[in-house]
Enzyme design. Structure first.
Site, PDB file in Angstrom:
ATOM      1  N   GLY A  18      -2.207   0.530  22.741  1.00  0.00           N
ATOM      2  CA  GLY A  18      -3.061   1.622  22.500  1.00  0.00           C
ATOM      3  C   GLY A  18      -2.746   2.936  22.798  1.00  0.00           C
TER       4      GLY A  18
ATOM      5  N   SER B  96     -14.425   1.910  12.718  1.00  0.00           N
ATOM      6  CA  SER B  96     -15.770   0.981  12.280  1.00  0.00           C
ATOM      7  C   SER B  96     -15.579  -0.103  13.436  1.00  0.00           C
ATOM      8  CB  SER B  96     -15.681   0.765  11.037  1.00  0.00           C
ATOM      9  OG  SER B  96     -14.326   0.389  10.411  1.00  0.00           O
TER      10      SER B  96
ATOM     11  N   GLY C 167       3.213   1.529  -3.204  1.00  0.00           N
ATOM     12  CA  GLY C 167       2.308   1.555  -4.402  1.00  0.00           C
ATOM     13  C   GLY C 167       1.894   3.024  -4.201  1.00  0.00           C
ATOM     14  N   LYS C 168       1.326   3.766  -3.281  1.00  0.00           N
ATOM     15  CA  LYS C 168       0.881   5.008  -3.175  1.00  0.00           C
ATOM     16  C   LYS C 168       2.202   6.043  -3.397  1.00  0.00           C
ATOM     17  CE  LYS C 168      -3.578   4.763  -2.387  1.00  0.00           C
ATOM     18  NZ  LYS C 168      -4.491   5.464  -2.951  1.00  0.00           N
TER      19      LYS C 168
ATOM     20  N   GLN D 155      -0.547   4.225  20.707  1.00  0.00           N
ATOM     21  CA  GLN D 155      -0.086   4.806  19.460  1.00  0.00           C
ATOM     22  C   GLN D 155      -1.106   5.696  19.155  1.00  0.00           C
ATOM     23  OE1 GLN D 155      -1.432   1.761  19.920  1.00  0.00           O
ATOM     24  NE2 GLN D 155      -2.402   0.973  18.153  1.00  0.00           N
TER      25      GLN D 155
ATOM     26  N   TYR E 190       0.682  -0.927   0.200  1.00  0.00           N
ATOM     27  CA  TYR E 190       0.008   0.018  -0.022  1.00  0.00           C
ATOM     28  C   TYR E 190       0.932   1.299  -0.108  1.00  0.00           C
ATOM     29  CZ  TYR E 190      -3.735   3.179   1.514  1.00  0.00           C
ATOM     30  OH  TYR E 190      -4.593   4.233   1.721  1.00  0.00           O
TER      31      TYR E 190
HETATM   32  P1  NAD Z   1     -12.675   1.896   0.089  1.00  0.00           P
HETATM   33  O1  NAD Z   1     -11.979   0.640   0.393  1.00  0.00           O
HETATM   34  O2  NAD Z   1     -13.948   2.219   0.628  1.00  0.00           O
HETATM   35  O3  NAD Z   1     -12.544   2.339  -1.444  1.00  0.00           O
HETATM   36  C1  NAD Z   1     -11.948   1.893  -2.346  1.00  0.00           C
HETATM   37  C2  NAD Z   1     -12.669   1.934  -3.937  1.00  0.00           C
HETATM   38  O4  NAD Z   1     -11.681   1.513  -4.899  1.00  0.00           O
HETATM   39  C3  NAD Z   1     -13.526   0.503  -3.673  1.00  0.00           C
HETATM   40  O5  NAD Z   1     -14.836   0.977  -3.991  1.00  0.00           O
HETATM   41  C4  NAD Z   1     -12.886  -0.659  -4.324  1.00  0.00           C
HETATM   42  O6  NAD Z   1     -14.051  -1.543  -4.810  1.00  0.00           O
HETATM   43  C5  NAD Z   1     -12.277   0.360  -5.444  1.00  0.00           C
HETATM   44  N1  NAD Z   1     -11.115  -0.419  -6.124  1.00  0.00           N
HETATM   45  C6  NAD Z   1     -10.181  -1.019  -5.523  1.00  0.00           C
HETATM   46  N2  NAD Z   1      -9.278  -1.624  -6.463  1.00  0.00           N
HETATM   47  C7  NAD Z   1      -9.869  -1.318  -7.784  1.00  0.00           C
HETATM   48  C8  NAD Z   1      -9.565  -1.532  -8.833  1.00  0.00           C
HETATM   49  N3  NAD Z   1      -8.217  -2.280  -9.058  1.00  0.00           N
HETATM   50  N4  NAD Z   1     -10.094  -0.952  -9.887  1.00  0.00           N
HETATM   51  C9  NAD Z   1     -11.160  -0.288  -9.804  1.00  0.00           C
HETATM   52  N5  NAD Z   1     -11.690  -0.136  -8.542  1.00  0.00           N
HETATM   53  C10 NAD Z   1     -11.098  -0.434  -7.549  1.00  0.00           C
HETATM   54  O7  NAD Z   1     -11.497   2.841   0.631  1.00  0.00           O
HETATM   55  P2  NAD Z   1     -11.666   4.546   0.988  1.00  0.00           P
HETATM   56  O8  NAD Z   1     -11.554   4.724   2.400  1.00  0.00           O
HETATM   57  O9  NAD Z   1     -13.022   4.912   0.352  1.00  0.00           O
HETATM   58  O10 NAD Z   1     -10.516   4.861   0.021  1.00  0.00           O
HETATM   59  C11 NAD Z   1     -10.598   5.625  -1.081  1.00  0.00           C
HETATM   60  C12 NAD Z   1      -9.277   6.159  -1.392  1.00  0.00           C
HETATM   61  O11 NAD Z   1      -8.841   7.074  -0.601  1.00  0.00           O
HETATM   62  C13 NAD Z   1      -8.287   5.198  -1.445  1.00  0.00           C
HETATM   63  O12 NAD Z   1      -7.290   5.393  -2.799  1.00  0.00           O
HETATM   64  C14 NAD Z   1      -7.362   5.162  -0.357  1.00  0.00           C
HETATM   65  O13 NAD Z   1      -6.007   4.658  -0.546  1.00  0.00           O
HETATM   66  C15 NAD Z   1      -7.416   6.808  -0.140  1.00  0.00           C
HETATM   67  N6  NAD Z   1      -7.130   7.056   1.365  1.00  0.00           N
HETATM   68  C16 NAD Z   1      -8.162   6.727   2.257  1.00  0.00           C
HETATM   69  C17 NAD Z   1      -7.980   6.889   3.719  1.00  0.00           C
HETATM   70  C18 NAD Z   1      -8.971   6.693   4.720  1.00  0.00           C
HETATM   71  O14 NAD Z   1      -8.917   7.152   5.855  1.00  0.00           O
HETATM   72  N7  NAD Z   1     -10.140   6.331   4.458  1.00  0.00           N
HETATM   73  C19 NAD Z   1      -6.729   7.497   4.182  1.00  0.00           C
HETATM   74  C20 NAD Z   1      -5.850   7.839   3.175  1.00  0.00           C
HETATM   75  C21 NAD Z   1      -6.069   7.436   1.731  1.00  0.00           C
HETATM   76  N1  UDP Z   2      -6.347  -0.648  15.751  1.00  0.00           N
HETATM   77  C1  UDP Z   2      -6.837  -1.200  16.877  1.00  0.00           C
HETATM   78  N2  UDP Z   2      -7.883  -2.067  16.811  1.00  0.00           N
HETATM   79  C2  UDP Z   2      -8.598  -2.414  15.869  1.00  0.00           C
HETATM   80  C3  UDP Z   2      -8.084  -1.992  14.626  1.00  0.00           C
HETATM   81  C4  UDP Z   2      -6.952  -0.986  14.497  1.00  0.00           C
HETATM   82  O1  UDP Z   2      -6.202  -0.913  18.031  1.00  0.00           O
HETATM   83  O2  UDP Z   2      -9.494  -3.014  15.854  1.00  0.00           O
HETATM   84  C5  UDP Z   2      -5.215   0.180  15.623  1.00  0.00           C
HETATM   85  C6  UDP Z   2      -4.139  -0.204  14.546  1.00  0.00           C
HETATM   86  O3  UDP Z   2      -3.099  -1.072  15.098  1.00  0.00           O
HETATM   87  C7  UDP Z   2      -3.840   1.458  14.346  1.00  0.00           C
HETATM   88  C8  UDP Z   2      -4.909   2.076  14.484  1.00  0.00           C
HETATM   89  O4  UDP Z   2      -5.770   1.581  15.414  1.00  0.00           O
HETATM   90  O5  UDP Z   2      -2.711   1.581  15.380  1.00  0.00           O
HETATM   91  C9  UDP Z   2      -5.405   2.763  13.205  1.00  0.00           C
HETATM   92  O6  UDP Z   2      -5.686   1.599  12.552  1.00  0.00           O
HETATM   93  P1  UDP Z   2      -6.402   1.704  11.185  1.00  0.00           P
HETATM   94  O7  UDP Z   2      -6.421   0.397  10.517  1.00  0.00           O
HETATM   95  O8  UDP Z   2      -7.820   2.448  11.296  1.00  0.00           O
HETATM   96  O9  UDP Z   2      -5.826   2.618  10.139  1.00  0.00           O
HETATM   97  P2  UDP Z   2      -4.126   2.887  10.034  1.00  0.00           P
HETATM   98  O10 UDP Z   2      -3.287   2.078  10.810  1.00  0.00           O
HETATM   99  O11 UDP Z   2      -3.912   2.562   8.489  1.00  0.00           O
HETATM  100  O12 UDP Z   2      -3.863   4.283  10.366  1.00  0.00           O
END
Ligand code: NAD
Ligand code: UDP
Length: 313
Positions: A207, A189, A148-149, A209, A145
């Site tokens: 916890g 969630s 890739g980003k 972090q 991830y």
């Molecule tokens: P999400 O998983 O709900 O949405 C991602 C969407 O992309 C889904 O609808 C999935 O079906 C689609 N998708 C995945 N692979 C695909 C592919 N190969 N071709 C076409 N569609 C594809 O996640 P989200 O939280 O809505 O995230 C959306 C974007 O925002 C992502 O790029 C994610 O990296 C970025 N982002 C989200 C967060 C966050 O906290 N939610 C934080 C940083 C970056």
């Molecule tokens: N986390 C947790 N319990 C859970 C899910 C996540 O303690 O049930 C922690 C996880 O280890 C991280 C933080 O919550 O330190 C945020 O996790 P999340 O997966 O939401 O996002 P990211 O780590 O990508 O910021």
């Protein structure tokens, strides 16, 4: 009316973005392979004349004419989902970026990349500013991830320098809100669902972090404002809420707001889990005249109502 393509438009953030753009009167094409997205998220848009859903994988080129803007959001975002098929995750970011940049180039369209705070990895400076290059493990379980980003950002910059494609790069920090899946695996969630079911709340590690949580409505406003900036503004720009909480504080807040009987249980910390994360949003404040309005307690109440109504029976 602009013709706008949103990849990942059936996902959590994408479906909110499609809704906003449709409501603003644009013609919106939502491209999604439905890996983590759901048609249910866009059901309210499907019958509208200015909305179109196309089931398509961004790893495969997509040809379309007269596109004005592209928001490239396609990519699973929860660690559970992006680690499920790591090779596919990195292909989605890298090949998806190449295909969408090619489409932008062919159309003379503006294109925005949904990058992430994960490009900073486990940061050694705090809060994180856009000029920080990050501390990322290239061979770990989060690398598919993070790297890739990072590679997608590189591709955006190179298409801009080499082919003059008009680009914007946003770095999104942890965002939550309605339409996240109950089994999404991300912390808010997970905790809200566990609390509503009076199940154990799973704290990974101690916890202690930290994360800084942004409500979806604030993010959507910032994304749309970023796309509307002058062509010379390309980012990267941090979009997040700088109010920082430990995961323990988050768990306690969720228990308090749900009135839950849940107990805290401690589970192993996943590899490379960042210790702290907080955006410096000076650039966003200055450039977009924006700052988050919805703080954690108010946003959590919305999440709790959403999961009560639709997800947790
Ligand atoms: P999400 O998983 O709900 O949405 C991602 C969407 O992309 C889904 O609808 C999935 O079906 C689609 N998708 C995945 N692979 C695909 C592919 N190969 N071709 C076409 N569609 C594809 O996640 P989200 O939280 O809505 O995230 C959306 C974007 O925002 C992502 O790029 C994610 O990296 C970025 N982002 C989200 C967060 C966050 O906290 N939610 C934080 C940083 C970056
Ligand atoms: N986390 C947790 N319990 C859970 C899910 C996540 O303690 O049930 C922690 C996880 O280890 C991280 C933080 O919550 O330190 C945020 O996790 P999340 O997966 O939401 O996002 P990211 O780590 O990508 O910021």
């Amino acid at each position: 009316m602009k013709k706008i393509l949103v990849t990942g438009g059936a996902g959590f953030i994408g479906s909110h973005l499609c809704t906003r753009l449709v409501n603003d009167g644009h013609y919106v094409i939502c491209l999604d392979n439905l890996f983590t997205g759901r048609t249910e998220n866009i059901a309210h848009l499907q019958a509208l004349p200015n909305f179109e859903f196309v089931e398509h994988d961004v790893e495969i080129p997509y040809y379309r004419k007269e596109i004005d803007e592209i928001y490239n959001l396609a990519c699973p975002a929860s660690p559970v989902h992006y680690q499920y098929d790591a090779v596919k995750t990195i292909k989605t970011s890298v090949m998806g970026a190449i295909n969408m940049l090619g489409l932008a180039k062919a159309n003379g369209a503006k294109i925005l990349q949904a990058s992430t705070s994960e490009v900073y990895g486990d940061p050694t400076i705090h809060p994180q500013v856009e000029s920080y290059w990050g501390n990322v493990n290239p061979i770990g379980i989060r690398s598919c991830y993070d790297e890739g980003k990072r590679c997608a950002e590189t591709l955006f910059m190179d298409y801009h320098r080499q082919n003059h494609v008009r680009i914007k790069i946003i770095r999104i920090f942890n965002t939550y809100g309605p339409r996240m899946q109950s089994n999404d695996g991300r912390v808010i969630s997970n905790f809200v669902v566990q609390a509503l079911k009076n199940q154990d709340i799973t704290i990974y590690g101690t916890g202690n972090q930290t994360r800084s949580f942004q409500y979806i409505d604030d993010l959507i406003e910032a994304i749309v404002r970023t796309m509307a900036t002058e062509d010379q503004f390309i980012g990267p720009i941090n979009l997040g809420n700088p109010n920082e909480f430990t995961i323990l504080e988050l768990a306690q807040k969720v228990i308090e707001l749900t009135g839950s009987q849940s107990k805290l249980v401690f589970k192993p910390l996943p590899h490379d889990d960042p210790k702290q994360r907080q955006p410096d949003i000076t650039l966003a404040k200055e450039t977009l005249n924006w700052e988050p309005r919805i703080q954690l307690e108010e946003g959590l109440k919305q999440m709790i109502e959403f999961f009560k109504d639709f997800r947790v029976k």
